[in-house]
Design an enzyme around this catalytic site. Structure first.
Site, short mmCIF file in Angstrom:
data_model
loop_
_atom_site.label_atom_id
_atom_site.label_comp_id
_atom_site.label_asym_id
_atom_site.label_seq_id
_atom_site.Cartn_x
_atom_site.Cartn_y
_atom_site.Cartn_z
CB SER A 1 -0.80 0.19 1.10
OG SER A 1 -1.78 1.22 1.13
CB THR A 2 1.69 4.25 2.49
OG1 THR A 2 -0.21 4.03 2.60
CG2 THR A 2 1.95 4.70 1.89
CG HIS B 1 -4.48 -0.75 -0.47
ND1 HIS B 1 -3.55 -0.75 0.89
CD2 HIS B 1 -4.77 -2.10 -1.31
CE1 HIS B 1 -4.37 -1.91 1.52
NE2 HIS B 1 -5.03 -2.60 0.19
CG MET C 1 -2.66 3.32 5.39
SD MET C 1 -3.60 4.96 5.41
CE MET C 1 -1.97 6.33 5.10
CG ASP D 1 -6.34 -5.68 2.57
OD1 ASP D 1 -7.00 -6.65 2.79
OD2 ASP D 1 -6.17 -5.07 2.01
#
Length: 369
Positions: free
Chosen positions: A180-181, A206, A300, A303
């Site tokens: 993600s991030t 993401h 973050m 998930d």
């Protein structure tokens, strides 16, 4: 501080942040020149920055802002191919994160109030100077690696075939990556180092719609692995990687004993996301069983933890990116703390670790009658 050439967008962002506890808009700037002057006066903690602006564009403004101070910048990007490309450049140059501009007022509330506020709160607890140093070190390493290489990387449409092939028997094996991030710079660093000949790789990053296609094209241009945005009906092929489209879930489904295909579909968010790492990894565990290698990386939230658990329960093996090399030690931290990671790895060693650990996972012999 908000930087955007659109008065409507400046008002939209300011209005949605006004009700967020602990967040104060200290100033708004209509272009990069004004932003630089206001930054010196106001000393904001975080900046939202429009990607496409006349005069000094978002990339130049970002470079000059970071030259003044290592400040977290969240890019606000149009949902276009050009916007996606520029945003990826911005992340490489040191932008902390990004959001996609809402396409209408109805979408503005969820994007600005939920996504932007969540990202501002995340960066507030982050050592951004460390994040920026990590990214700059990675970028310098990649520049040195490219200059030292005797042959150029492939173009976006034409694969290079000149790096060593990983000596791995790919039958039945599969690699599932959740991130993600901080993911685009991390995956860029990883895919530049991955050899050809690996088992198929399925990725959930993401990202909003439109961005994943641009990102897949970018990774394809610098990697020995063939990278594409996943589509329903894609047959998993060794040496290829498939990125879940933004805004859609992705599952791996076994068609025959030797063939697996991808299914892209709508659905409610799972673990707060669509696409969801948990959705993809659960399907990978079911499809590959004990021949699945899972990776949970920077990002973050939580998930991916349940998906990693499913992979381990099926007999597969799970790697988690370590804190030292992560922009955000969140998803990978949760998975590790919940006991769903077998071993942690440093991003610098990720390619070698993947090759080594992929050789360890193998489908148990099928009983014959």
């Amino acid at each position: 501080m908000i930087v955007d050439d659109s008065a409507l967008m400046r008002t939209l962002i300011a209005d949605q942040l006004a009700d967020a506890v602990g967040i104060e808009v200290c100033g708004v700037a209509k272009d990069g020149y004004q932003a630089l002057e206001m930054m010196k006066q106001l000393q904001p903690d975080i900046i939202t920055l429009d990607v496409q602006m006349p005069g000094m564009d978002g990339l130049e403004t970002l470079d000059r802002l970071l030259a003044l101070k290592p400040i977290p910048v969240i890019m606000v990007s149009a949902m276009t191919q050009l916007g996606g490309d520029i945003t990826l450049d911005a992340l490489e140059r040191g932008a902390f994160d990004y959001i996609a501009k809402p396409t209408g007022l109805a979408q503005a509330e969820s994007v600005m109030r939920d996504d932007l506020v969540r990202k501002i709160r995340t960066v507030a607890g982050t050592d951004f100077a460390k994040v920026l140093e990590i990214r700059r070190t990675r970028a310098e390493t990649r520049r040195q690696r490219r200059s030292a290489a005797s042959v150029p990387a492939k173009s976006a449409s034409s694969p290079a075939r000149n790096k060593p092939v990983a000596p791995i028997e790919c039958s039945y094996r599969g690699i599932a990556i959740g991130i993600s991030t901080g993911g685009p710079p991390a995956l860029t660093s990883l895919f530049e180092s991955l050899p050809a000949g690996l088992p198929p790789i399925v990725i959930v990053q993401h990202m909003p719609e439109q961005f994943t296609k641009a990102f897949a094209k970018r990774l394809n241009s610098i990697s020995q692995v063939e990278v594409k945005e996943a589509a329903t009906g894609d047959t998993l092929t060794p040496g290829c990687a498939y990125i879940a489209p933004g805004g859609k879930h992705l599952e791996i489904r076994r068609q025959t004993r030797d063939q697996m295909r991808l299914e892209v579909f709508d659905g409610d968010p799972v673990s707060g996301h669509r696409p969801s790492v948990d959705v993809m990894m659960r399907s990978a565990a079911k499809a590959f069983g004990d021949a699945c290698l899972g990776l949970v990386m920077t990002g973050m939230g939580r998930d991916g933890s349940d998906g990693c658990k499913a992979i381990r329960a099926a007999g597969g093996y799970v790697l988690g990116q370590n804190e030292a090399s992560s922009d955000i030690y969140g998803m990978n931290r949760v998975a590790f703390q919940e006991g769903n990671v077998d071993k942690q790895f440093d991003l610098q060693d990720a390619a070698q670790t993947i090759v080594r650990e992929t050789k360890r996972v193998r489908r148990a012999p099928v009983a014959t009658r």
